[in-house]
Design a protein around this motif. Structure first.
Motif, PDB file in Angstrom:
ATOM      1  N   ILE A 126       0.088  -4.788  -9.284  1.00  0.00           N
ATOM      2  CA  ILE A 126      -0.367  -5.534  -8.035  1.00  0.00           C
ATOM      3  C   ILE A 126      -1.059  -4.775  -6.942  1.00  0.00           C
ATOM      4  N   GLY A 127      -2.199  -5.024  -6.492  1.00  0.00           N
ATOM      5  CA  GLY A 127      -2.719  -4.569  -5.330  1.00  0.00           C
ATOM      6  C   GLY A 127      -2.408  -5.182  -4.106  1.00  0.00           C
ATOM      7  N   ARG A 128      -3.266  -4.668  -3.017  1.00  0.00           N
ATOM      8  CA  ARG A 128      -3.002  -5.294  -1.654  1.00  0.00           C
ATOM      9  C   ARG A 128      -3.600  -6.596  -1.664  1.00  0.00           C
ATOM     10  N   ASN A 129      -4.649  -6.858  -2.579  1.00  0.00           N
ATOM     11  CA  ASN A 129      -5.462  -8.101  -2.553  1.00  0.00           C
ATOM     12  C   ASN A 129      -4.610  -9.275  -3.528  1.00  0.00           C
ATOM     13  N   ASN A 130      -3.509  -8.841  -3.768  1.00  0.00           N
ATOM     14  CA  ASN A 130      -2.695  -9.891  -4.682  1.00  0.00           C
ATOM     15  C   ASN A 130      -3.485 -10.014  -6.173  1.00  0.00           C
ATOM     16  N   VAL A 132      -4.282  -8.081  -9.830  1.00  0.00           N
ATOM     17  CA  VAL A 132      -3.668  -7.206 -10.797  1.00  0.00           C
ATOM     18  C   VAL A 132      -4.878  -6.049 -11.126  1.00  0.00           C
ATOM     19  N   ILE A 133      -4.571  -4.957 -10.569  1.00  0.00           N
ATOM     20  CA  ILE A 133      -5.537  -4.000 -10.732  1.00  0.00           C
ATOM     21  C   ILE A 133      -5.288  -3.149 -12.012  1.00  0.00           C
ATOM     22  N   VAL A 134      -6.518  -3.296 -12.846  1.00  0.00           N
ATOM     23  CA  VAL A 134      -5.997  -2.727 -14.050  1.00  0.00           C
ATOM     24  C   VAL A 134      -6.997  -1.621 -14.427  1.00  0.00           C
ATOM     25  N   SER A 162       1.092   3.148  -6.099  1.00  0.00           N
ATOM     26  CA  SER A 162       0.537   1.880  -5.931  1.00  0.00           C
ATOM     27  C   SER A 162      -0.972   2.053  -6.337  1.00  0.00           C
ATOM     28  N   PRO A 163      -1.647   1.249  -6.767  1.00  0.00           N
ATOM     29  CA  PRO A 163      -3.056   1.499  -6.801  1.00  0.00           C
ATOM     30  C   PRO A 163      -3.969   1.376  -5.903  1.00  0.00           C
ATOM     31  N   CYS A 164      -3.339   1.145  -4.523  1.00  0.00           N
ATOM     32  CA  CYS A 164      -3.783   0.911  -3.300  1.00  0.00           C
ATOM     33  C   CYS A 164      -3.734   2.426  -2.373  1.00  0.00           C
ATOM     34  N   GLU A 165      -2.892   3.228  -3.075  1.00  0.00           N
ATOM     35  CA  GLU A 165      -2.738   4.538  -2.371  1.00  0.00           C
ATOM     36  C   GLU A 165      -4.065   5.161  -1.835  1.00  0.00           C
ATOM     37  N   GLY A 166      -3.994   5.549  -0.643  1.00  0.00           N
ATOM     38  CA  GLY A 166      -5.042   6.073   0.141  1.00  0.00           C
ATOM     39  C   GLY A 166      -6.368   5.338  -0.068  1.00  0.00           C
ATOM     40  N   CYS A 167      -6.506   3.996  -0.191  1.00  0.00           N
ATOM     41  CA  CYS A 167      -7.460   3.160  -0.048  1.00  0.00           C
ATOM     42  C   CYS A 167      -7.705   2.496   1.319  1.00  0.00           C
ATOM     43  N   GLU A 168      -8.841   2.464   1.847  1.00  0.00           N
ATOM     44  CA  GLU A 168      -9.080   1.777   3.244  1.00  0.00           C
ATOM     45  C   GLU A 168      -8.927   0.400   3.294  1.00  0.00           C
ATOM     46  N   ALA A 169      -8.769  -0.237   2.403  1.00  0.00           N
ATOM     47  CA  ALA A 169      -8.777  -1.707   1.998  1.00  0.00           C
ATOM     48  C   ALA A 169      -9.974  -2.636   2.441  1.00  0.00           C
ATOM     49  N   PRO A 170     -10.903  -2.130   1.879  1.00  0.00           N
ATOM     50  CA  PRO A 170     -12.131  -3.060   2.088  1.00  0.00           C
ATOM     51  C   PRO A 170     -11.882  -4.639   1.801  1.00  0.00           C
ATOM     52  N   CYS A 171     -10.891  -4.673   0.627  1.00  0.00           N
ATOM     53  CA  CYS A 171     -10.507  -6.303   0.292  1.00  0.00           C
ATOM     54  C   CYS A 171      -9.955  -7.029   1.572  1.00  0.00           C
ATOM     55  N   ALA A 172      -9.385  -6.452   2.365  1.00  0.00           N
ATOM     56  CA  ALA A 172      -8.655  -7.085   3.472  1.00  0.00           C
ATOM     57  C   ALA A 172      -9.997  -7.519   4.525  1.00  0.00           C
ATOM     58  N   SER A 214     -14.962  -6.428  -3.793  1.00  0.00           N
ATOM     59  CA  SER A 214     -15.100  -5.338  -2.635  1.00  0.00           C
ATOM     60  C   SER A 214     -13.932  -4.202  -3.165  1.00  0.00           C
ATOM     61  N   CYS A 215     -13.238  -4.487  -4.067  1.00  0.00           N
ATOM     62  CA  CYS A 215     -11.985  -3.445  -4.300  1.00  0.00           C
ATOM     63  C   CYS A 215     -12.635  -2.397  -5.378  1.00  0.00           C
ATOM     64  N   PRO A 216     -12.449  -1.039  -4.823  1.00  0.00           N
ATOM     65  CA  PRO A 216     -13.073  -0.085  -5.714  1.00  0.00           C
ATOM     66  C   PRO A 216     -12.057  -0.080  -7.187  1.00  0.00           C
ATOM     67  N   GLY A 217     -11.140  -0.633  -7.197  1.00  0.00           N
ATOM     68  CA  GLY A 217     -10.238  -0.689  -8.424  1.00  0.00           C
ATOM     69  C   GLY A 217      -9.786   0.365  -9.072  1.00  0.00           C
ATOM     70  N   ARG A 218      -8.856   1.106  -8.219  1.00  0.00           N
ATOM     71  CA  ARG A 218      -8.215   2.340  -8.693  1.00  0.00           C
ATOM     72  C   ARG A 218      -7.029   1.907  -9.499  1.00  0.00           C
ATOM     73  N   GLU A 219      -6.417   2.873 -10.150  1.00  0.00           N
ATOM     74  CA  GLU A 219      -5.185   2.662 -10.792  1.00  0.00           C
ATOM     75  C   GLU A 219      -4.877   4.221 -11.259  1.00  0.00           C
TER      76      GLU A 219
END
Ligand code: SF4
Ligand code: SF4
Length: 219
Positions: A126-130, A132-134, A162-172, A214-219
């Motif tokens: 689960i990513g910050r955008n709620n 599932v980041i695959v 977390s798949p969101c580690e280091g991401c600047e959260a464009p999703c938010a 908007s999510c770069p979708g890292r895992e």
């Protein structure tokens, strides 16, 4: 004669052959009190035995039609997944004599928390955008599940960051409803957007996917 573990492994392969982009397995008993079930105060799975085969279909932004929703019909992407699930259940029954069925999408009708199931089947996190980041597909995946009367071998999920580690959260920043304003996802705000879309009466509905696309979708 193959044992349950071998049939499950063959079923995952069969699911991909039938058109799923990803497939994983999780014990039904684990879904009964999965994290979302506990948070909502609902039972997370009607079955407490057997296995859910979780099916995923990549929703490529280049094919937005997959996600267009119509009352009574859902989306084309979900209909593809349902077709794969029904064919897989039939194959399990005919090939291996195992009771199996595609389960409904909605929890209220006998479904499960699909995002929890996908994570527990180790398909993503689960990513910050709620969502599932695959791996490879990011959050651009939809899920369905097939219940089958097989015992799923237990296993501990590997530790992953977390798949969101280091991401600047464009999703938010992308959310037009401020659903992430507090730092946590607000389902109420997101659903309010859904209601506005439905209230227009226009169909099919092109629901908001800003936090997904908007999510770069890292895992
Ligand atoms: S945009 Fe970044 S912070 Fe948001 S879900 Fe995707 S990876 Fe996580
Ligand atoms: S789907 Fe749209 S409204 Fe809902 S959280 Fe994502 S960006 Fe916000």
């Amino acid at each position: 004669m193959p044992d349950d573990r071998e049939i499950i492994s063959a079923a995952l392969e069969k699911a991909r052959e039938l058109g799923a982009d990803l497939a994983g397995a999780v014990a039904a008993a684990g879904l009964v009190d999965c994290p979302s079930a506990i948070a909502d105060g609902h039972r997370g799975s009607q079955a407490d035995r057997g296995t859910y085969i979780v099916l995923g279909l990549h929703h490529d932004p280049e094919r937005p039609e997959l996600d267009l929703w119509e009352a009574g019909r859902g989306t084309p992407g979900d209909r593809i997944l349902a077709g794969v699930g029904k064919a897989l259940a039939r194959w399990l029954e005919e090939e291996h004599g195992v009771r199996s069925r595609l389960i409904p999408y909605r929890l209220q009708e006998g479904g499960i928390y699909l995002k929890d199931a996908a994570c527990m089947a180790d398909l993503g996190r689960i990513g910050r955008n709620n969502l599932v980041i695959v791996p490879r597909h990011g959050p651009r995946v939809r899920f369905r599940a097939v219940w089958t009367d097989l015992e799923c071998p237990g296993r501990a999920l590997p530790e992953r960051e977390s798949p969101c580690e280091g991401c600047e959260a464009p999703c938010a920043r992308a959310c037009p409803m401020g659903s992430f304003r507090t730092g946590r996802y607000s389902r109420e705000r997101c659903l309010a957007r859904l209601d506005v879309d439905k209230a227009t009466g226009r169909e099919p509905i092109d629901h908001c996917r800003a936090c997904e696309l908007s999510c770069p979708g890292r895992e």
